[in-house]
Design an enzyme around this catalytic site. Structure first.
Site, PDB file in Angstrom:
ATOM      1  N   SER A 168       0.823  -1.215   0.000  1.00  0.00           N
ATOM      2  CA  SER A 168       0.000   0.000   0.000  1.00  0.00           C
ATOM      3  C   SER A 168       0.855   1.262   0.000  1.00  0.00           C
ATOM      4  O   SER A 168       1.997   1.260   0.467  1.00  0.00           O
ATOM      5  CB  SER A 168      -0.909   0.031   1.230  1.00  0.00           C
ATOM      6  OG  SER A 168      -1.733  -1.097   1.259  1.00  0.00           O
TER       7      SER A 168
HETATM    8  N1  SAH Z   1      -0.116  -5.285   3.911  1.00  0.00           N
HETATM    9  C1  SAH Z   1       0.522  -5.698   2.690  1.00  0.00           C
HETATM   10  C2  SAH Z   1      -0.355  -5.411   1.510  1.00  0.00           C
HETATM   11  C3  SAH Z   1      -0.660  -6.659   0.802  1.00  0.00           C
HETATM   12  S1  SAH Z   1      -1.840  -6.588  -0.508  1.00  0.00           S
HETATM   13  C4  SAH Z   1       1.886  -5.084   2.547  1.00  0.00           C
HETATM   14  O1  SAH Z   1       2.253  -4.237   3.386  1.00  0.00           O
HETATM   15  O2  SAH Z   1       2.628  -5.457   1.638  1.00  0.00           O
HETATM   16  C5  SAH Z   1      -3.105  -7.617   0.196  1.00  0.00           C
HETATM   17  C6  SAH Z   1      -2.719  -9.018   0.513  1.00  0.00           C
HETATM   18  O3  SAH Z   1      -3.885  -9.676   1.013  1.00  0.00           O
HETATM   19  C7  SAH Z   1      -2.276  -9.845  -0.688  1.00  0.00           C
HETATM   20  O4  SAH Z   1      -0.997 -10.352  -0.431  1.00  0.00           O
HETATM   21  C8  SAH Z   1      -3.316 -10.954  -0.795  1.00  0.00           C
HETATM   22  O5  SAH Z   1      -2.799 -12.185  -1.215  1.00  0.00           O
HETATM   23  C9  SAH Z   1      -3.826 -11.021   0.629  1.00  0.00           C
HETATM   24  N2  SAH Z   1      -5.145 -11.625   0.813  1.00  0.00           N
HETATM   25  C10 SAH Z   1      -6.255 -11.496   0.053  1.00  0.00           C
HETATM   26  N3  SAH Z   1      -7.272 -12.206   0.575  1.00  0.00           N
HETATM   27  C11 SAH Z   1      -6.795 -12.807   1.708  1.00  0.00           C
HETATM   28  C12 SAH Z   1      -7.362 -13.676   2.684  1.00  0.00           C
HETATM   29  N4  SAH Z   1      -8.636 -14.083   2.658  1.00  0.00           N
HETATM   30  N5  SAH Z   1      -6.571 -14.091   3.700  1.00  0.00           N
HETATM   31  C13 SAH Z   1      -5.263 -13.715   3.775  1.00  0.00           C
HETATM   32  N6  SAH Z   1      -4.678 -12.896   2.869  1.00  0.00           N
HETATM   33  C14 SAH Z   1      -5.436 -12.449   1.853  1.00  0.00           C
END
Ligand code: SAH
Length: 215
Positions: free
Chosen positions: A63
């Site tokens: 993000s």
């Molecule tokens: N906080 C992260 C942002 C990741 S983007 C950072 O700082 O890099 C969102 C993430 O959520 C992705 O990696 C995606 O695979 C994950 N995601 C989506 N649905 C999910 C679920 N049901 N459980 C766990 N992770 C999930």
């Protein structure tokens, strides 16, 4: 190079976070300290401190710094919280939560991302994080209730299990909307009732799972 990154980090705090109203000193300090460029593949590391999200592989993104700060500040962390994060991704937000609360439980549905994040966070010396490759919309019952829950992917509605696993006076931040744009919702549990605040519009990748979107 590391000096350039240090300067970029300082500028990120000064130009992107403070002018937009981030006030929590602990959040500003953590973001000024954590080496965000390490959470991004080397070819894109030069963009790490820019004012936008950056791809982290598997069609996911880290993000924008301001959104990380806004969501973290809204959790009102003092240092002794039991915390849950859904969507480990690169592990950057996880590192911030690990700096600002006592125990972090983080769930990622894509195993390769979880493994990479764990390797990096281990290398950086964090010892207060538990990882799980799973569907985070189901929460993590064994370690509930949580004082703070952060969901970093966009949900179609507030995931029921996460509401259930929120402690009394606990705070949860979750983007809720359609697949393309969402509102950042802050939920605060007061006994059996749930207060809701809208922190504004945002765009996240989809939260995929039993209480999220279908794949
Ligand atoms: N906080 C992260 C942002 C990741 S983007 C950072 O700082 O890099 C969102 C993430 O959520 C992705 O990696 C995606 O695979 C994950 N995601 C989506 N649905 C999910 C679920 N049901 N459980 C766990 N992770 C999930």
């Amino acid at each position: 190079m590391s000096q350039d990154f240090a300067l970029a980090r300082e500028r990120m705090v000064k130009n992107q976070l403070i002018p937009r109203g981030i006030r929590d000193e602990r959040v500003l300090e953590a973001m000024g300290k954590i080496h965000r460029h390490l959470f991004i593949e080397e070819a894109l590391a030069g963009e790490a401190y820019n004012d936008h999200p950056v791809p982290i592989g598997e069609k996911q993104t880290i993000s924008q710094p301001y959104i990380v700060a806004l969501m973290t500040e809204a959790l009102e962390l003092k240092g002794d919280e039991n915390t849950l994060e859904i969507g480990t991704g690169s592990g950057y937000q996880t590192a911030i939560l690990a700096e600002l609360s006592s125990r972090v439980h983080t769930i990622e549905r894509i195993t390769s991302l979880m493994v990479n994040a764990r390797k990096l966070l281990d290398r950086l010396g964090y010892t207060n994080i538990l990882f799980k490759a799973f569907d985070g919309t189901l929460g993590w019952k064994e370690y509930a209730p949580f004082d703070a829950i952060m969901v970093t992917a966009g949900a179609p509605s507030l995931p029921g299990p996460l509401m259930d696993q929120l402690a009394d006076n606990g705070r949860m931040i979750v983007p809720v909307g359609d697949r393309y744009s969402q509102e950042l919702i802050k939920v605060t549990r007061k006994g059996d009732s749930m207060e809701q605040d809208n922190l504004g519009g945002c765009r996240f990748v989809n939260l995929i799972g039993v209480h999220g979107w279908s794949d």
